[in-house]
Design a protein around this motif. Structure first.
Motif, PDB file in Angstrom:
ATOM      1  N   ILE A  51       0.842  -1.200   0.000  1.00 16.48           N
ATOM      2  CA  ILE A  51       0.000   0.000   0.000  1.00 16.48           C
ATOM      3  C   ILE A  51       0.884   1.261   0.000  1.00 16.48           C
ATOM      4  O   ILE A  51       0.607   2.232  -0.694  1.00 16.48           O
ATOM      5  CB  ILE A  51      -0.953   0.014   1.224  1.00 16.48           C
ATOM      6  N   LEU A  52       1.977   1.187   0.760  1.00 15.20           N
ATOM      7  CA  LEU A  52       2.885   2.340   0.835  1.00 15.20           C
ATOM      8  C   LEU A  52       3.716   2.515  -0.436  1.00 15.20           C
ATOM      9  O   LEU A  52       4.447   3.490  -0.575  1.00 15.20           O
ATOM     10  CB  LEU A  52       3.817   2.186   2.050  1.00 15.20           C
ATOM     11  N   GLY A  53       3.622   1.527  -1.330  1.00 11.15           N
ATOM     12  CA  GLY A  53       4.371   1.624  -2.587  1.00 11.15           C
ATOM     13  C   GLY A  53       5.839   1.273  -2.426  1.00 11.15           C
ATOM     14  O   GLY A  53       6.685   1.666  -3.219  1.00 11.15           O
ATOM     15  N   LEU A  54       6.154   0.484  -1.367  1.00 12.69           N
ATOM     16  CA  LEU A  54       7.566   0.165  -1.108  1.00 12.69           C
ATOM     17  C   LEU A  54       7.937  -1.264  -1.499  1.00 12.69           C
ATOM     18  O   LEU A  54       9.103  -1.642  -1.420  1.00 12.69           O
ATOM     19  CB  LEU A  54       7.876   0.374   0.389  1.00 12.69           C
ATOM     20  N   ALA A  55       6.941  -2.072  -1.885  1.00 15.17           N
ATOM     21  CA  ALA A  55       7.245  -3.455  -2.284  1.00 15.17           C
ATOM     22  C   ALA A  55       6.129  -4.006  -3.162  1.00 15.17           C
ATOM     23  O   ALA A  55       4.967  -3.601  -3.025  1.00 15.17           O
ATOM     24  CB  ALA A  55       7.388  -4.343  -1.043  1.00 15.17           C
ATOM     25  N   ASN A  56       6.477  -4.919  -4.045  1.00 13.42           N
ATOM     26  CA  ASN A  56       5.494  -5.604  -4.901  1.00 13.42           C
ATOM     27  C   ASN A  56       4.580  -4.661  -5.684  1.00 13.42           C
ATOM     28  O   ASN A  56       3.397  -4.948  -5.877  1.00 13.42           O
ATOM     29  CB  ASN A  56       4.619  -6.551  -4.047  1.00 13.42           C
ATOM     30  N   ASN A  57       5.145  -3.546  -6.123  1.00 11.95           N
ATOM     31  CA  ASN A  57       4.309  -2.557  -6.821  1.00 11.95           C
ATOM     32  C   ASN A  57       3.791  -3.049  -8.170  1.00 11.95           C
ATOM     33  O   ASN A  57       2.868  -2.458  -8.736  1.00 11.95           O
ATOM     34  CB  ASN A  57       5.093  -1.256  -7.024  1.00 11.95           C
ATOM     35  N   GLY A 111      -7.613  -3.542  14.370  1.00 17.92           N
ATOM     36  CA  GLY A 111      -8.768  -4.123  13.677  1.00 17.92           C
ATOM     37  C   GLY A 111      -9.638  -3.030  13.079  1.00 17.92           C
ATOM     38  O   GLY A 111     -10.101  -3.129  11.931  1.00 17.92           O
ATOM     39  N   MET A 112      -9.842  -1.939  13.864  1.00 15.28           N
ATOM     40  CA  MET A 112     -10.684  -0.840  13.374  1.00 15.28           C
ATOM     41  C   MET A 112     -10.015  -0.156  12.178  1.00 15.28           C
ATOM     42  O   MET A 112     -10.670   0.195  11.196  1.00 15.28           O
ATOM     43  CB  MET A 112     -10.925   0.176  14.503  1.00 15.28           C
ATOM     44  N   ASN A 113      -8.697   0.022  12.262  1.00 15.33           N
ATOM     45  CA  ASN A 113      -7.949   0.639  11.158  1.00 15.33           C
ATOM     46  C   ASN A 113      -8.104  -0.189   9.879  1.00 15.33           C
ATOM     47  O   ASN A 113      -8.321   0.356   8.795  1.00 15.33           O
ATOM     48  CB  ASN A 113      -6.474   0.763  11.575  1.00 15.33           C
ATOM     49  N   MET A 114      -8.028  -1.509  10.030  1.00 14.49           N
ATOM     50  CA  MET A 114      -8.189  -2.383   8.860  1.00 14.49           C
ATOM     51  C   MET A 114      -9.590  -2.240   8.266  1.00 14.49           C
ATOM     52  O   MET A 114      -9.770  -2.208   7.054  1.00 14.49           O
ATOM     53  CB  MET A 114      -7.981  -3.845   9.265  1.00 14.49           C
ATOM     54  N   MET A 115     -10.600  -2.164   9.160  1.00 17.20           N
ATOM     55  CA  MET A 115     -11.979  -2.063   8.680  1.00 17.20           C
ATOM     56  C   MET A 115     -12.211  -0.748   7.942  1.00 17.20           C
ATOM     57  O   MET A 115     -12.849  -0.708   6.890  1.00 17.20           O
ATOM     58  CB  MET A 115     -12.964  -2.203   9.847  1.00 17.20           C
ATOM     59  N   VAL A 116     -11.648   0.338   8.504  1.00 13.47           N
ATOM     60  CA  VAL A 116     -11.802   1.655   7.859  1.00 13.47           C
ATOM     61  C   VAL A 116     -11.149   1.613   6.480  1.00 13.47           C
ATOM     62  O   VAL A 116     -11.742   2.049   5.488  1.00 13.47           O
ATOM     63  CB  VAL A 116     -11.172   2.769   8.734  1.00 13.47           C
ATOM     64  N   PHE A 117      -9.938   1.050   6.412  1.00 16.61           N
ATOM     65  CA  PHE A 117      -9.248   0.978   5.118  1.00 16.61           C
ATOM     66  C   PHE A 117     -10.091   0.187   4.119  1.00 16.61           C
ATOM     67  O   PHE A 117     -10.280   0.587   2.976  1.00 16.61           O
ATOM     68  CB  PHE A 117      -7.867   0.335   5.264  1.00 16.61           C
ATOM     69  N   GLN A 118     -10.612  -0.949   4.592  1.00 16.10           N
ATOM     70  CA  GLN A 118     -11.409  -1.817   3.725  1.00 16.10           C
ATOM     71  C   GLN A 118     -12.629  -1.080   3.175  1.00 16.10           C
ATOM     72  O   GLN A 118     -12.924  -1.118   1.985  1.00 16.10           O
ATOM     73  CB  GLN A 118     -11.823  -3.066   4.541  1.00 16.10           C
ATOM     74  N   MET A 119     -13.343  -0.358   4.074  1.00 16.09           N
ATOM     75  CA  MET A 119     -14.581   0.320   3.661  1.00 16.09           C
ATOM     76  C   MET A 119     -14.289   1.516   2.768  1.00 16.09           C
ATOM     77  O   MET A 119     -14.853   1.685   1.705  1.00 16.09           O
ATOM     78  CB  MET A 119     -15.354   0.791   4.898  1.00 16.09           C
ATOM     79  N   TRP A 120     -13.367   2.358   3.228  1.00 21.70           N
ATOM     80  CA  TRP A 120     -13.113   3.630   2.570  1.00 21.70           C
ATOM     81  C   TRP A 120     -12.451   3.458   1.203  1.00 21.70           C
ATOM     82  O   TRP A 120     -12.710   4.182   0.270  1.00 21.70           O
ATOM     83  CB  TRP A 120     -12.228   4.478   3.490  1.00 21.70           C
ATOM     84  N   PHE A 121     -11.578   2.469   1.123  1.00 22.01           N
ATOM     85  CA  PHE A 121     -10.775   2.349  -0.078  1.00 22.01           C
ATOM     86  C   PHE A 121     -11.137   1.191  -1.002  1.00 22.01           C
ATOM     87  O   PHE A 121     -10.527   1.040  -2.047  1.00 22.01           O
ATOM     88  CB  PHE A 121      -9.286   2.290   0.288  1.00 22.01           C
ATOM     89  N   SER A 122     -12.127   0.395  -0.589  1.00 24.14           N
ATOM     90  CA  SER A 122     -12.477  -0.714  -1.479  1.00 24.14           C
ATOM     91  C   SER A 122     -12.986  -0.171  -2.825  1.00 24.14           C
ATOM     92  O   SER A 122     -12.786  -0.772  -3.877  1.00 24.14           O
ATOM     93  CB  SER A 122     -13.505  -1.643  -0.831  1.00 24.14           C
ATOM     94  N   ALA A 123     -13.620   1.033  -2.768  1.00 23.57           N
ATOM     95  CA  ALA A 123     -14.108   1.652  -4.005  1.00 23.57           C
ATOM     96  C   ALA A 123     -12.953   2.144  -4.883  1.00 23.57           C
ATOM     97  O   ALA A 123     -13.139   2.413  -6.065  1.00 23.57           O
ATOM     98  CB  ALA A 123     -15.025   2.819  -3.657  1.00 23.57           C
ATOM     99  N   ARG A 124     -11.767   2.278  -4.251  1.00 23.63           N
ATOM    100  CA  ARG A 124     -10.628   2.810  -5.009  1.00 23.63           C
ATOM    101  C   ARG A 124      -9.580   1.734  -5.291  1.00 23.63           C
ATOM    102  O   ARG A 124      -8.444   2.047  -5.650  1.00 23.63           O
ATOM    103  CB  ARG A 124      -9.955   3.927  -4.214  1.00 23.63           C
ATOM    104  N   ALA A 125      -9.950   0.485  -5.111  1.00 25.46           N
ATOM    105  CA  ALA A 125      -8.972  -0.608  -5.196  1.00 25.46           C
ATOM    106  C   ALA A 125      -8.260  -0.649  -6.547  1.00 25.46           C
ATOM    107  O   ALA A 125      -7.086  -0.998  -6.611  1.00 25.46           O
ATOM    108  CB  ALA A 125      -9.647  -1.939  -4.922  1.00 25.46           C
ATOM    109  N   GLU A 126      -8.979  -0.252  -7.610  1.00 26.90           N
ATOM    110  CA  GLU A 126      -8.349  -0.354  -8.934  1.00 26.90           C
ATOM    111  C   GLU A 126      -7.140   0.584  -9.064  1.00 26.90           C
ATOM    112  O   GLU A 126      -6.243   0.346  -9.876  1.00 26.90           O
ATOM    113  CB  GLU A 126      -9.360  -0.061 -10.035  1.00 26.90           C
ATOM    114  N   ALA A 127      -7.103   1.642  -8.223  1.00 26.55           N
ATOM    115  CA  ALA A 127      -5.959   2.551  -8.281  1.00 26.55           C
ATOM    116  C   ALA A 127      -4.664   1.831  -7.894  1.00 26.55           C
ATOM    117  O   ALA A 127      -3.574   2.285  -8.219  1.00 26.55           O
ATOM    118  CB  ALA A 127      -6.194   3.738  -7.355  1.00 26.55           C
ATOM    119  N   TYR A 128      -4.796   0.706  -7.182  1.00 25.54           N
ATOM    120  CA  TYR A 128      -3.620  -0.065  -6.789  1.00 25.54           C
ATOM    121  C   TYR A 128      -3.277  -1.159  -7.800  1.00 25.54           C
ATOM    122  O   TYR A 128      -2.432  -1.987  -7.539  1.00 25.54           O
ATOM    123  CB  TYR A 128      -3.857  -0.723  -5.413  1.00 25.54           C
TER     124      TYR A 128
END
Ligand code: HEM
Length: 191
Positions: A51-57, A111-128
């Motif tokens: 996610i940070l763009g430091l590996a497996n990009n 756990g909450m951080n993971m859930m927020v990431f999942q919800m907020w960014f699942s719509a933007r997953a293609e950007a990765y």
């Protein structure tokens, strides 16, 4: 008061007593705990680095994370089960230990951080997805898509990188707290 009664009951269960009374069980269970934690965290930090763009990009995030998920969950279950067994052996003291309390609090926060990431960014997953940029360049008219993609590349917050950084920091702290418990607790083998 009621919680202390529950902890005392846990302390007196057959499993907790045998962990306390057998010289080998506690170190054995703690070793399995550490091994499970190592693999569990290894898989999480790998995704965070992606996610940070430091590996497996060169790999799409959704697929990459999905491949690691079975390892993450199975090792998490091992870590929780072994952690709970260690906890039971000295339940009252662990529950009143500040470092243990902070560790559990941070586990919930992770756990909450993971859930927020999942919800907020699942719509933007293609950007990765590395193929996404190539597709955008091929399609001339999708200007909004290009702007969103640029934003993803330059913005720490828009891209969700803050969540991955927070995750790494939380897990490092959880490890430190886990170690600290052992230095600060009244020993399991007090008697
Ligand atoms: C899944 C994330 C977890 C991580 C990253 C983690 C990390 C650690 C670490 C690094 C240690 C120290 C090992 C050592 O001293 O060599 C430890 C010990 C311990 N953990 Fe965990 N743990 C996790 C989950 C849990 C859970 C869910 C519980 C309780 C239900 C728990 C309870 C304990 C206990 C009781 C100890 C022993 C402390 C002592 O030395 O007296 N852990 N953990």
């Amino acid at each position: 008061m009621e919680l202390d009664g529950l902890l005392k009951w846990l302390f007196e269960t057959a499993l907790a007593s045998s962990i306390r009374e057998n010289d080998l069980l506690f170190p054995l269970i703690e070793s399995i705990h550490v091994l499970a934690v190592t693999v569990f965290l290894g898989s999480i930090v790998w995704v965070d680095l992606r996610i940070l763009g430091l590996a497996n990009n060169d790999r799409g995030l959704r697929r990459f994370a999905k491949e690691l998920l079975p390892i993450t969950w199975s090792m998490f279950v091992f870590a929780v089960l072994t952690g709970a067994a260690l906890f039971a052996s000295n339940a009252v003291n662990y529950a009143h230990n500040l470092y243990f309390q902070l560790k559990i609090l941070l586990l919930i926060l992770a756990g909450m951080n993971m859930m927020v990431f999942q919800m907020w960014f699942s719509a933007r997953a293609e950007a990765y997805d590395p193929a996404h940029a190539a597709r955008l360049n091929a399609v001339q008219q999708d200007e909004m898509g290009k702007i969103r993609h640029k934003l993803h590349q330059i913005s720490f917050f828009w891209s969700g990188k803050w969540s991955a950084l927070l995750s790494v920091l939380i897990w490092i702290t959880v490890i430190a707290l886990g170690r600290w418990i052992g230095f600060s607790i009244q020993p399991t083998f007090a008697g």
